[in-house]
Scaffold this motif. Structure first.
Motif, short mmCIF file in Angstrom:
data_model
loop_
_atom_site.label_atom_id
_atom_site.label_comp_id
_atom_site.label_asym_id
_atom_site.label_seq_id
_atom_site.Cartn_x
_atom_site.Cartn_y
_atom_site.Cartn_z
N SER A 178 0.99 -1.04 0.06
CA SER A 178 0.04 0.09 0.04
C SER A 178 0.69 1.20 -0.06
O SER A 178 2.02 1.29 0.00
CB SER A 178 -0.89 0.00 1.27
N ARG A 179 0.32 2.45 -0.23
CA ARG A 179 0.88 3.49 -0.24
C ARG A 179 0.46 4.71 0.85
O ARG A 179 0.46 5.69 0.84
CB ARG A 179 0.85 4.43 -1.46
N LYS A 180 -0.19 4.15 1.95
CA LYS A 180 -0.58 4.73 2.84
C LYS A 180 0.19 5.40 3.81
O LYS A 180 1.48 4.70 3.97
CB LYS A 180 -1.70 4.17 3.80
N GLY A 181 -0.08 6.45 4.40
CA GLY A 181 0.52 7.23 5.30
C GLY A 181 1.35 6.29 6.40
O GLY A 181 2.53 6.71 7.10
N GLN A 182 0.66 5.24 6.87
CA GLN A 182 1.19 4.39 7.78
C GLN A 182 2.42 3.77 7.66
O GLN A 182 3.28 3.34 8.26
CB GLN A 182 0.12 3.37 8.40
N GLU A 183 2.75 3.42 6.36
CA GLU A 183 3.99 2.99 5.71
C GLU A 183 5.23 3.56 5.86
O GLU A 183 6.00 3.21 6.93
CB GLU A 183 4.06 2.56 4.35
N PRO A 184 5.41 4.66 5.57
CA PRO A 184 6.39 5.86 5.96
C PRO A 184 6.39 5.99 7.47
O PRO A 184 7.71 6.19 7.99
CB PRO A 184 6.42 6.96 5.18
N LEU A 185 5.42 6.14 7.97
CA LEU A 185 5.23 6.30 9.51
C LEU A 185 5.89 5.41 10.24
O LEU A 185 6.77 5.53 11.19
CB LEU A 185 3.87 6.46 9.99
N GLY A 193 14.99 13.58 12.66
CA GLY A 193 15.41 14.77 11.90
C GLY A 193 14.45 15.22 10.85
O GLY A 193 13.52 15.55 11.10
N VAL A 194 15.49 15.52 9.86
CA VAL A 194 14.73 16.36 8.61
C VAL A 194 14.57 15.22 7.39
O VAL A 194 15.61 14.47 6.95
CB VAL A 194 15.50 17.41 8.02
N ILE A 195 13.44 14.92 7.05
CA ILE A 195 13.24 14.07 5.79
C ILE A 195 12.91 14.98 4.37
O ILE A 195 12.23 15.82 4.48
CB ILE A 195 11.90 13.07 5.99
N GLN A 196 13.53 14.66 3.44
CA GLN A 196 13.55 15.40 2.27
C GLN A 196 12.79 14.71 1.21
O GLN A 196 13.31 13.56 1.11
CB GLN A 196 15.21 15.90 1.72
N ALA A 197 11.79 15.16 0.73
CA ALA A 197 10.81 14.35 -0.19
C ALA A 197 10.16 15.12 -1.04
O ALA A 197 10.29 16.46 -0.91
CB ALA A 197 9.81 13.34 0.85
N ASP A 198 9.35 14.60 -1.92
CA ASP A 198 8.29 15.25 -2.65
C ASP A 198 7.08 15.90 -2.10
O ASP A 198 7.10 15.47 -0.77
CB ASP A 198 7.91 14.62 -3.94
N ALA A 199 6.35 16.30 -2.66
CA ALA A 199 4.90 16.65 -2.08
C ALA A 199 3.79 15.66 -1.55
O ALA A 199 2.80 16.04 -1.12
CB ALA A 199 4.17 17.74 -3.02
N TYR A 200 4.32 14.21 -1.63
CA TYR A 200 3.39 13.33 -1.36
C TYR A 200 2.89 13.33 0.11
O TYR A 200 3.43 13.56 0.94
CB TYR A 200 4.12 12.21 -1.51
N ALA A 201 1.44 13.49 0.22
CA ALA A 201 0.80 13.89 1.65
C ALA A 201 1.09 12.62 2.53
O ALA A 201 0.86 12.76 3.97
CB ALA A 201 -0.61 13.88 1.09
N GLY A 202 1.52 11.63 2.12
CA GLY A 202 1.70 10.29 2.92
C GLY A 202 2.69 10.42 4.01
O GLY A 202 2.63 9.81 5.12
N TYR A 203 3.56 11.64 3.83
CA TYR A 203 4.72 11.89 4.76
C TYR A 203 3.88 12.75 6.04
O TYR A 203 4.84 12.95 7.03
CB TYR A 203 5.84 12.49 4.07
N ASN A 204 2.86 13.01 5.86
CA ASN A 204 2.31 13.94 6.81
C ASN A 204 2.13 13.31 8.37
O ASN A 204 2.50 14.10 9.24
CB ASN A 204 0.81 14.58 6.47
N GLN A 303 3.67 24.55 -0.71
CA GLN A 303 4.64 23.93 0.08
C GLN A 303 5.92 24.69 0.34
O GLN A 303 6.84 24.37 0.51
CB GLN A 303 5.12 22.65 -0.49
N TRP A 304 5.61 26.03 0.14
CA TRP A 304 6.76 27.22 0.38
C TRP A 304 7.57 27.01 1.46
O TRP A 304 8.82 27.05 1.45
CB TRP A 304 6.17 28.29 0.06
#
Length: 381
Positions: A178-185, A193-204, A303-304
């Motif tokens: 799946s690509r749900k936010g629970q996966e990266p969580l 620290g700091v995560i550098q990523a695109d605008a995918y909302a799953g990292y929220n 995402q400024w």
């Protein structure tokens, strides 16, 4: 070499006057061999006890493949994108009967065997101040009906070299269905620290747990570039020009210590960024609602805060290209492999991509490295 040392014109003796040297690239075909391991038995004449040297440890119990052969199969598949069925055909041409299922069994066994090493890579990646994240699709065969489901590979890259960090770079892959936010969580559990990523909302979800998110200017530039290529829009061209000015600053400070990078960005990039923001807002008011150009500007403006975070932290990059470079081999492999054989195979693939990807980041020959690991891992606590 001339047939005679006499001059072909006057007939007198000649002497050496130098030489011309040229090179020709040649190939010595790979050779497969059978290694016979002989273990003599000794019997005591008095007590009849029999003694024999212990059997050599193998990667696969009672298996016939050496560490080097298994490493070759894995590197061919996961680094050079040669599917197992094609490898089986190549073995057949050499007179060796190894079917795809046997090769798949080797890959699965090694994927499981390497899990402790993959765990060590994860610990190293998550110990960094900043990491890059990305994901890509991984079509996976669904057992029972011959259909595929859309799995995903996630990658997390630690690369401290741009800010003169001494820690070796590494990449850690994970597979999911799946690509749900629970996966990266779940993947980022323990990281602060700091995560550098695109605008995918799953990292929220991860951001809500205390992780700081930095944006990617390469994605922003790509939006304007597509418009400029399609319509030759002067506004899109100007946006690209302004973004390239920010990248010129980054090239000049690549490899510098974090404090120097931050200082130079504050002096040179902050004024450009402030002017760019005003310019974008002005152009947005002039755009037709729903236009491609308006969407590109909104993509940047929404995402400024994450896009300008790199100006305040010398450890952070201007884009997420480190993760995109690390995940590119999977996109190439997907064209050749067609799909993962099973969900379990997806997890094994993530382990092997982690090992080979980390070797590549450190300029290490992946086959030599994997061979050395497989020779030792069964004897290593």
């Amino acid at each position: 070499v001339p047939a005679s040392c006499d001059c072909p014109d006057c007939g007198k003796a000649m002497k050496a006057a130098g030489e011309d040297v040229s090179e020709l690239l040649d190939v010595v075909p790979a050779q497969y061999r059978v290694i016979k391991i002989v273990r003599p038995k000794y019997r005591c004449k008095s007590c009849e006890r029999i003694v024999q040297a212990p059997a050599q440890e193998r990667v696969i119990d009672k298996g016939m493949a050496s560490s080097a052969l298994i490493a070759q199969v894995i590197v061919d598949k996961y680094a050079d994108h040669l599917p197992l069925y094609r490898q089986a055909e190549r073995f057949k041409r050499e007179g060796i009967d190894l079917d795809r299922s046997t090769l798949a069994g080797w890959v699965g066994r090694v994927g499981a065997l390497l899990q402790p090493l993959v765990g060590a890579i994860r610990a190293h990646v998550m110990a960094g101040h900043k990491l890059h994240a990305d994901d890509t699709t991984a079509p996976t065969l669904k057992p029972g009906n011959g259909k595929t489901l859309t799995g995903r590979y996630w990658n997390y890259v630690r690369d401290d070299r741009p800010f003169s960090g001494k820690a070796p770079p590494a990449v850690w892959f994970q597979y999911s269905t799946s690509r749900k936010g629970q996966e990266p969580l779940q993947h980022l559990k323990g990281f602060t620290g700091v995560i550098q990523a695109d605008a995918y909302a799953g990292y929220n979800l991860a951001v809500q747990r205390g992780i700081t998110r930095a944006g990617c200017w390469a994605h922003v530039r790509r939006k304007f570039y597509e418009i400029a290529e399609a319509t030759e829009s002067p506004v899109a061209r100007e946006a690209i020009k302004r973004i390239e000015a920010l990248y010129r600053i980054e090239r000049s400070i690549n490899g510098k210590p974090p404090d120097e990078r931050q200082q130079r960005r504050q002096q040179q990039a902050v004024p450009l960024m402030a002017d760019f923001k005003v310019w974008l807002d002005t152009k947005l008011r002039e755009c037709a609602k729903g236009s491609g150009l308006g969407k590109a500007i909104n993509y940047a403006r929404k995402q400024w805060e994450s896009l300008v975070l790199y100006l305040e932290d010398g450890h952070v990059e201007i884009d997420n290209n480190a993760a995109e470079r690390a995940i590119r081999p999977l996109a190439l492999g997907r064209k050749n492999h067609l799909f993962a054989g099973s969900e379990e195979g997806g997890h094994y693939g993530a382990a092997l991509y982690s090992i080979l990807g980390t070797a590549k980041l450190n300029d290490i020959d992946p086959k030599a490295y994997l061979t050395a690991v497989l020779k030792r891992i069964n004897n290593t606590p």
